[in-house]
Design a protein around this motif. Structure first.
Motif, PDB file in Angstrom:
ATOM      1  N   HIS A  14       0.818  -1.212   0.000  1.00 10.71           N
ATOM      2  CA  HIS A  14       0.000   0.000   0.000  1.00 10.71           C
ATOM      3  C   HIS A  14       0.851   1.262   0.000  1.00 10.71           C
ATOM      4  O   HIS A  14       0.508   2.245  -0.670  1.00 10.71           O
ATOM      5  CB  HIS A  14      -1.021  -0.036   1.139  1.00 10.71           C
ATOM      6  CG  HIS A  14      -2.166  -0.927   0.799  1.00 10.71           C
ATOM      7  ND1 HIS A  14      -3.123  -0.575  -0.125  1.00 10.71           N
ATOM      8  CD2 HIS A  14      -2.474  -2.188   1.194  1.00 10.71           C
ATOM      9  CE1 HIS A  14      -3.978  -1.579  -0.275  1.00 10.71           C
ATOM     10  NE2 HIS A  14      -3.601  -2.568   0.513  1.00 10.71           N
ATOM     11  N   GLU A  33      10.944   2.997   5.011  1.00  9.66           N
ATOM     12  CA  GLU A  33      10.561   1.643   5.445  1.00  9.66           C
ATOM     13  C   GLU A  33      11.457   1.244   6.633  1.00  9.66           C
ATOM     14  O   GLU A  33      12.682   1.320   6.538  1.00  9.66           O
ATOM     15  CB  GLU A  33      10.705   0.660   4.276  1.00  9.66           C
ATOM     16  CG  GLU A  33      10.721  -0.811   4.642  1.00  9.66           C
ATOM     17  CD  GLU A  33       9.551  -1.295   5.511  1.00  9.66           C
ATOM     18  OE1 GLU A  33       8.401  -0.938   5.231  1.00  9.66           O
ATOM     19  OE2 GLU A  33       9.830  -2.029   6.496  1.00  9.66           O
ATOM     20  N   GLY A  34      10.812   0.812   7.711  1.00  2.00           N
ATOM     21  CA  GLY A  34      11.553   0.493   8.933  1.00  2.00           C
ATOM     22  C   GLY A  34      12.500  -0.677   8.779  1.00  2.00           C
ATOM     23  O   GLY A  34      13.595  -0.685   9.338  1.00  2.00           O
ATOM     24  N   SER A  42       2.662  -7.727   3.264  1.00  2.00           N
ATOM     25  CA  SER A  42       2.726  -7.806   1.793  1.00  2.00           C
ATOM     26  C   SER A  42       3.640  -8.929   1.309  1.00  2.00           C
ATOM     27  O   SER A  42       3.405  -9.510   0.249  1.00  2.00           O
ATOM     28  CB  SER A  42       3.187  -6.466   1.210  1.00  2.00           C
ATOM     29  OG  SER A  42       2.282  -5.454   1.579  1.00  2.00           O
ATOM     30  N   SER A  45       1.804 -12.505   2.053  1.00  2.00           N
ATOM     31  CA  SER A  45       0.428 -12.634   1.550  1.00  2.00           C
ATOM     32  C   SER A  45       0.207 -13.884   0.691  1.00  2.00           C
ATOM     33  O   SER A  45       1.107 -14.337  -0.016  1.00  2.00           O
ATOM     34  CB  SER A  45       0.108 -11.393   0.707  1.00  2.00           C
ATOM     35  OG  SER A  45      -1.240 -11.390   0.362  1.00  2.00           O
ATOM     36  N   ALA A  46      -1.042 -14.369   0.725  1.00  2.63           N
ATOM     37  CA  ALA A  46      -1.447 -15.431  -0.201  1.00  2.63           C
ATOM     38  C   ALA A  46      -1.753 -14.849  -1.581  1.00  2.63           C
ATOM     39  O   ALA A  46      -1.923 -15.585  -2.546  1.00  2.63           O
ATOM     40  CB  ALA A  46      -2.679 -16.146   0.331  1.00  2.63           C
ATOM     41  N   GLY A  48      -4.350 -13.584  -2.941  1.00  2.00           N
ATOM     42  CA  GLY A  48      -5.632 -13.825  -3.593  1.00  2.00           C
ATOM     43  C   GLY A  48      -6.209 -12.497  -4.076  1.00  2.00           C
ATOM     44  O   GLY A  48      -6.190 -11.501  -3.361  1.00  2.00           O
ATOM     45  N   VAL A 172      10.536   4.889  11.608  1.00  2.00           N
ATOM     46  CA  VAL A 172      10.131   6.226  12.069  1.00  2.00           C
ATOM     47  C   VAL A 172       9.961   6.196  13.578  1.00  2.00           C
ATOM     48  O   VAL A 172       9.309   5.296  14.130  1.00  2.00           O
ATOM     49  CB  VAL A 172       8.821   6.643  11.364  1.00  2.00           C
ATOM     50  CG1 VAL A 172       8.230   7.895  11.986  1.00  2.00           C
ATOM     51  CG2 VAL A 172       9.084   6.854   9.884  1.00  2.00           C
ATOM     52  N   GLU A 306      -0.539  -8.437  10.277  1.00  2.00           N
ATOM     53  CA  GLU A 306      -1.409  -7.499   9.542  1.00  2.00           C
ATOM     54  C   GLU A 306      -2.271  -6.725  10.543  1.00  2.00           C
ATOM     55  O   GLU A 306      -2.743  -7.314  11.534  1.00  2.00           O
ATOM     56  CB  GLU A 306      -2.276  -8.343   8.582  1.00  2.00           C
ATOM     57  CG  GLU A 306      -3.523  -7.667   8.032  1.00  2.00           C
ATOM     58  CD  GLU A 306      -3.284  -6.836   6.805  1.00  2.00           C
ATOM     59  OE1 GLU A 306      -2.355  -6.010   6.829  1.00  2.00           O
ATOM     60  OE2 GLU A 306      -4.054  -6.987   5.827  1.00  2.00           O
ATOM     61  N   GLY A 334      -6.229  -7.028   2.054  1.00  2.00           N
ATOM     62  CA  GLY A 334      -5.861  -5.785   1.359  1.00  2.00           C
ATOM     63  C   GLY A 334      -5.097  -5.959   0.072  1.00  2.00           C
ATOM     64  O   GLY A 334      -4.906  -4.988  -0.677  1.00  2.00           O
ATOM     65  N   PHE A 335      -4.631  -7.183  -0.242  1.00  2.00           N
ATOM     66  CA  PHE A 335      -3.800  -7.356  -1.439  1.00  2.00           C
ATOM     67  C   PHE A 335      -4.567  -6.939  -2.693  1.00  2.00           C
ATOM     68  O   PHE A 335      -4.054  -6.208  -3.540  1.00  2.00           O
ATOM     69  CB  PHE A 335      -3.340  -8.821  -1.541  1.00  2.00           C
ATOM     70  CG  PHE A 335      -2.390  -9.078  -2.662  1.00  2.00           C
ATOM     71  CD1 PHE A 335      -1.027  -8.916  -2.485  1.00  2.00           C
ATOM     72  CD2 PHE A 335      -2.844  -9.453  -3.924  1.00  2.00           C
ATOM     73  CE1 PHE A 335      -0.142  -9.137  -3.536  1.00  2.00           C
ATOM     74  CE2 PHE A 335      -1.975  -9.671  -4.971  1.00  2.00           C
ATOM     75  CZ  PHE A 335      -0.623  -9.516  -4.776  1.00  2.00           C
ATOM     76  N   GLN A 336      -5.800  -7.415  -2.791  1.00  2.00           N
ATOM     77  CA  GLN A 336      -6.580  -7.127  -4.008  1.00  2.00           C
ATOM     78  C   GLN A 336      -6.764  -5.634  -4.213  1.00  2.00           C
ATOM     79  O   GLN A 336      -6.834  -5.148  -5.335  1.00  2.00           O
ATOM     80  CB  GLN A 336      -7.948  -7.824  -3.903  1.00  2.00           C
ATOM     81  CG  GLN A 336      -8.757  -7.844  -5.195  1.00  2.00           C
ATOM     82  CD  GLN A 336      -9.780  -6.715  -5.286  1.00  2.00           C
ATOM     83  OE1 GLN A 336     -10.023  -5.999  -4.306  1.00  2.00           O
ATOM     84  NE2 GLN A 336     -10.367  -6.551  -6.456  1.00  2.00           N
TER      85      GLN A 336
END
Ligand code: FAD
Length: 373
Positions: A14, A33-34, A42, A45-46, A48, A172, A306, A334-336
């Motif tokens: 995202h 990015e930490g 991410s 994730s599967a 889908g 951060v 997540e 949230g992947f989709q």
């Protein structure tokens, strides 16, 4: 180095998608990015790509996202391993079939044509070898699945080609706002920008708290299993109504099993631990779905953290302080939404107007739900 227009906190899909769309719109963007890109949800994730069974409040965004997945190479110059082999929610009783039929009728009445009900004959054609106890299914023919790592590589590369700077190992630690904009302290130094996008996943509410906002968020650590390779026979992604199982076969032949079976997590260390009893229940559900896979060897398991909200909808909205925007808490699905949520976020950051597709996702609804509970 000149200050960017936007700092994006979090290099998950995202954060990368928002950064990509912002940069394409002409903004100078830095992603902080930490750990490393794709380290958490991410990368676990599967992948889908599912409209099937979604909360109707997510459907306007999900429909746009699905159109984008069907031409994802136009956005990131790679197909992300996406195949539209369909998704199925199978049922084992007449009562479940009736409930799915009624749910789909309500969806159709709202103007969505993505799902249909199918009977046993069509189900058997789509998934040979399925246990005979499953008598029908809800079917979304245009859904499918992608390759999560290929998707991460593609979004990262596309963002960088669009001019986005990505800094890894930059957790951060604090945010400060003044009339000059935002100052962000990280382990890798101090950054400033007029606008900040909080895409920190399960840590999104911690970033919000640094800006003085309380946004209720819990977390989950869904687990995945991958088996040895089998002959390719299953094309759609299959889940069972009322059970924690999603079942698919990758293009390499391995079975990829998930569906929300939960491990343990620790937000402070960012680590997860597998729960082998829960994994065994997931494996048993897979064997019940498809008896011929019983005894297949599981070669790898993992889990990912997540963010999870009370109503399982994400937070995608402006923050309480000027120039701050939130996008986190996708609660395991949230992947989709990645390509469309990033585009909508970029529009909101650029214009200050909340697009209609994002209106259900305010943080205020969670505060109100918390107060009412
Ligand atoms: C096992 C599993 C299976 C899933 N399967 C599906 C599926 O099949 N379909 C589907 O639609 N969705 C699925 N999901 C959900 C989907 O993967 C997520 O909703 C999505 O990846 C969330 O992306 P994100 O960018 O919001 O979060 P993340 O990918 O978690 O990214 C957040 C990033 O923020 C960084 N960060 C945190 N704190 C800080 C800080 N202080 N400073 C800097 N950076 C920070 C983290 O290191 C992390 O990289 C699944 C999730 C899991 C875990």
């Amino acid at each position: 180095m000149t200050n960017p227009d936007v700092l994006v906190i979090g290099g998950g899909l995202h954060g990368l998608s928002a950064a990509l769309h912002l940069a394409r719109g002409g903004a100078q963007v830095t992603v902080l990015e930490g750990e490393f890109v794709g380290r958490h949800a991410s990368g676990a994730s599967a992948a889908g790509v599912r409209t099937l069974g979604r909360n109707p409040l997510e459907m306007p965004l999900s429909v746009i996202a699905m159109e984008m997945w069907h031409r994802i190479a136009d956005l990131v110059a790679d197909d992300c391993g996406f195949h539209a082999h369909g998704q199925l929610r199978v049922v084992a009783s007449d009562a479940q079939l009736e409930a799915e039929t009624q749910r789909i009728s309500r969806l159709t009445a709202q103007g969505y044509a993505n799902e249909t009900v199918i009977g046993q004959d069509q189900l058997r054609q789509l998934v040979p070898g399925l246990n005979h106890k499953f008598i029908g299914a809800a079917y979304a023919a245009d859904d499918g699945a992608a390759d999560p790592h290929r998707t991460l590589v593609a979004f990262r590369a596309a963002a960088q080609r669009a001019g986005v700077t990505i800094l890894e190992g930059a957790p951060v630690r604090s945010l400060q706002h003044s009339r000059d904009g935002w100052t962000v302290e990280t382990k890798a130094g101090r950054f400033a920008a007029p606008r900040v996008v909080n895409a920190a996943g399960a840590w999104g509410s911690r970033i919000a708290a640094m800006a003085g906002e309380t946004i209720p968020l819990s977390a989950k650590a869904s687990m995945m299993m991958v088996t040895e390779r089998l002959t390719q026979t299953i094309r759609p992604v299959v889940s069972i109504v009322g059970r924690s199982l999603s079942f698919k076969q990758s293009s390499q032949g391995t079975l990829v099993l998930g569906g929300g079976i939960q491990g343990r997590y620790d937000l402070d260390s960012g680590r997860t631990a597998l729960d082998f009893h829960a994994l065994a229940r997931g494996a048993a559900a897979a064997a019940e779905l498809m008896p011929s896979v019983a005894g297949t060897r599981i070669t790898r398991c993992w889990s990912g953290i997540e963010g999870k909200t009370q109503d399982l909808l994400p937070v995608i909205c402006p923050g309480k302080t000027e120039g701050l925007f939130h996008i986190f808490g996708f609660s395991g699905h949230g992947f989709q939404l990645v390509p469309a949520a990033g585009a909508a976020m970029a529009k909101m950051v650029t214009t200050g107007i909340v697009p209609e597709t994002l209106q259900p996702f305010t943080s205020d609804r969670l505060t109100l739900q918390g107060a009412a509970a």
